[in-house]
Scaffold this motif. Structure first.
Motif, short mmCIF file in Angstrom:
data_model
loop_
_atom_site.label_atom_id
_atom_site.label_comp_id
_atom_site.label_asym_id
_atom_site.label_seq_id
_atom_site.Cartn_x
_atom_site.Cartn_y
_atom_site.Cartn_z
N LYS A 127 80.38 40.81 55.69
CA LYS A 127 80.84 42.02 56.37
C LYS A 127 80.33 42.12 57.80
CE LYS A 127 81.24 47.04 55.90
NZ LYS A 127 82.72 47.02 56.04
N PHE A 128 79.06 41.82 58.01
CA PHE A 128 78.45 42.07 59.32
C PHE A 128 78.08 40.81 60.09
CE2 PHE A 128 77.44 46.11 57.13
CZ PHE A 128 77.93 47.01 58.07
N GLY A 129 78.06 39.66 59.43
CA GLY A 129 77.60 38.44 60.08
C GLY A 129 78.43 38.08 61.30
N GLY A 130 77.77 37.58 62.33
CA GLY A 130 78.46 37.20 63.55
C GLY A 130 77.46 36.88 64.64
N ALA A 131 77.89 37.01 65.88
CA ALA A 131 77.05 36.65 67.02
C ALA A 131 75.85 37.57 67.17
CB ALA A 131 77.87 36.67 68.30
N ASP A 132 75.95 38.80 66.61
CA ASP A 132 74.86 39.76 66.80
C ASP A 132 74.07 40.05 65.54
OD1 ASP A 132 76.85 41.12 65.47
OD2 ASP A 132 76.65 42.97 66.64
N PHE A 133 74.39 39.38 64.42
CA PHE A 133 73.67 39.66 63.17
C PHE A 133 73.79 38.48 62.21
CE2 PHE A 133 73.70 41.20 58.73
CZ PHE A 133 72.42 41.70 58.66
N GLU A 134 72.68 38.23 61.49
CA GLU A 134 72.71 37.22 60.42
C GLU A 134 71.71 37.58 59.33
OE1 GLU A 134 72.11 32.40 59.62
OE2 GLU A 134 72.09 33.18 61.67
N VAL A 135 72.13 37.36 58.10
CA VAL A 135 71.20 37.41 56.97
C VAL A 135 70.52 36.04 56.90
CG1 VAL A 135 70.93 37.65 54.48
CG2 VAL A 135 72.60 39.08 55.70
N VAL A 136 69.23 36.01 57.17
CA VAL A 136 68.46 34.75 57.15
C VAL A 136 67.69 34.71 55.83
CG1 VAL A 136 66.72 33.36 58.32
CG2 VAL A 136 68.31 34.75 59.66
N ALA A 137 68.35 34.17 54.81
CA ALA A 137 67.76 34.09 53.47
C ALA A 137 67.02 32.76 53.34
CB ALA A 137 68.84 34.21 52.40
N ILE A 138 65.71 32.84 53.12
CA ILE A 138 64.85 31.65 53.13
C ILE A 138 64.31 31.39 51.73
CG2 ILE A 138 62.84 30.55 54.19
CD1 ILE A 138 63.13 32.66 56.47
N ASN A 139 64.69 30.26 51.17
CA ASN A 139 64.23 29.89 49.84
C ASN A 139 62.82 29.31 49.90
OD1 ASN A 139 64.01 27.32 47.80
ND2 ASN A 139 64.99 29.08 46.82
N ILE A 140 61.95 29.67 48.95
CA ILE A 140 60.57 29.17 48.97
C ILE A 140 60.22 28.37 47.72
CG2 ILE A 140 59.79 31.01 50.51
CD1 ILE A 140 58.42 32.28 48.01
N ASP A 141 61.23 27.80 47.04
CA ASP A 141 60.93 26.90 45.93
C ASP A 141 60.13 25.71 46.45
OD1 ASP A 141 63.31 27.03 43.31
OD2 ASP A 141 62.91 28.62 44.74
N THR A 142 59.10 25.31 45.72
CA THR A 142 58.23 24.23 46.17
C THR A 142 58.49 22.90 45.44
OG1 THR A 142 56.53 24.95 44.60
CG2 THR A 142 56.39 25.80 46.86
N ARG A 143 59.49 22.88 44.57
CA ARG A 143 59.89 21.64 43.90
C ARG A 143 61.34 21.76 43.45
NH1 ARG A 143 56.26 22.11 38.34
NH2 ARG A 143 56.93 24.22 37.74
N ASN A 144 61.91 20.65 42.95
CA ASN A 144 63.31 20.64 42.54
C ASN A 144 64.20 21.16 43.67
OD1 ASN A 144 62.49 19.76 39.96
ND2 ASN A 144 62.29 21.87 39.23
N PHE A 145 64.21 20.43 44.78
CA PHE A 145 64.84 20.92 46.00
C PHE A 145 66.36 21.02 45.91
CE2 PHE A 145 60.88 18.83 47.80
CZ PHE A 145 60.17 20.02 47.78
#
Length: 222
Positions: A127-145
């Motif tokens: 809905k909102f993603g574009g040049a002025d906004f992004e959802v930066v979802a960062i995964n922190i799994d440490t194994r089974n990449f």
């Protein structure tokens, strides 16, 4: 040999010079801007984000319903610069996103609430993603990449870029800064990297409440 001066007499003898010194100190502080300058210090990060205060105040009434748990700072400040990996494996930092507002979200495949939240974040990005906004979802799994990608495919995520920190150091850094207490953790930053809101736990990010909140933060209609 001169007898030592009694304590009471010594205090009386010193009272005049001490009082005069205090008066001179007060006069000097007043001349250079007041006594408060002796004690008051302003964090450079807070000062740099002073322009974000009106927006943070305007967002506070919108932290309700599905996003009622959002915490709005009275004095927005820059978040610590976080390091993580881009989808192509290259290293990046949060400061590289300056110029656009970002909703930073830490998630993991073992995080039960994330299974429901990630599709909602995906819809928010659509809905909102574009040049002025992004959802930066960062995964922190440490194994089974390979598991995070499989996880996102299973829950129907299509629009989110797959950022990651396989060391999970990013969570420890945020925890040390008092911004992470569990999973998921979400932080909204403005275009200058100033913190507008923090959330410990999940939210329904594709709800009208969330759309109204993010729309206001971006200066857009929800």
């Amino acid at each position: 040999m001169t007898a030592p001066m009694p304590a009471r007499s010594l205090l009386k003898a010193l009272a005049g010079p001490l009082l005069m010194g205090a008066i001179l100190l007060g006069a000097s502080l007043y001349a250079f801007g007041g006594i408060d300058k002796l004690f008051k210090t302003t964090s450079p990060d807070v000062a740099a984000c002073s322009a974000a205060q009106p927006l943070a105040a305007a967002l506070k009434p919108l932290a309700k319903g599905e996003v009622a748990a959002l915490q709005i700072p009275k004095e927005p400040a820059r978040l610590i610069d976080l390091s993580f990996r881009m989808p192509d494996g290259r290293d990046t930092t949060l400061s590289a996103f300056r110029g656009k507002a970002v909703l930073v979200n830490l998630w993991a495949t073992w995080c039960a609430p994330c299974r429901h939240e990630m599709p909602a974040l995906d819809r928010l990005q659509q809905k909102f993603g574009g040049a002025d906004f992004e959802v930066v979802a960062i995964n922190i799994d440490t194994r089974n990449f390979d598991k995070p990608k499989q996880f996102l495919d299973e829950v129907g995520v299509r629009a989110l870029a797959q950022y990651a920190d396989p060391t999970a150091k990013i969570f420890q850094d945020l925890k040390a800064a008092g911004r992470a207490f569990g999973m998921p953790t979400t932080i909204l930053l403005d275009r200058n990297g100033c913190e507008l809101a923090t959330l410990a736990g999940p939210a329904e990010w594709s709800s009208p409440d969330a759309f109204a909140f993010i729309g206001k933060a971006l200066g857009r209609a929800p």
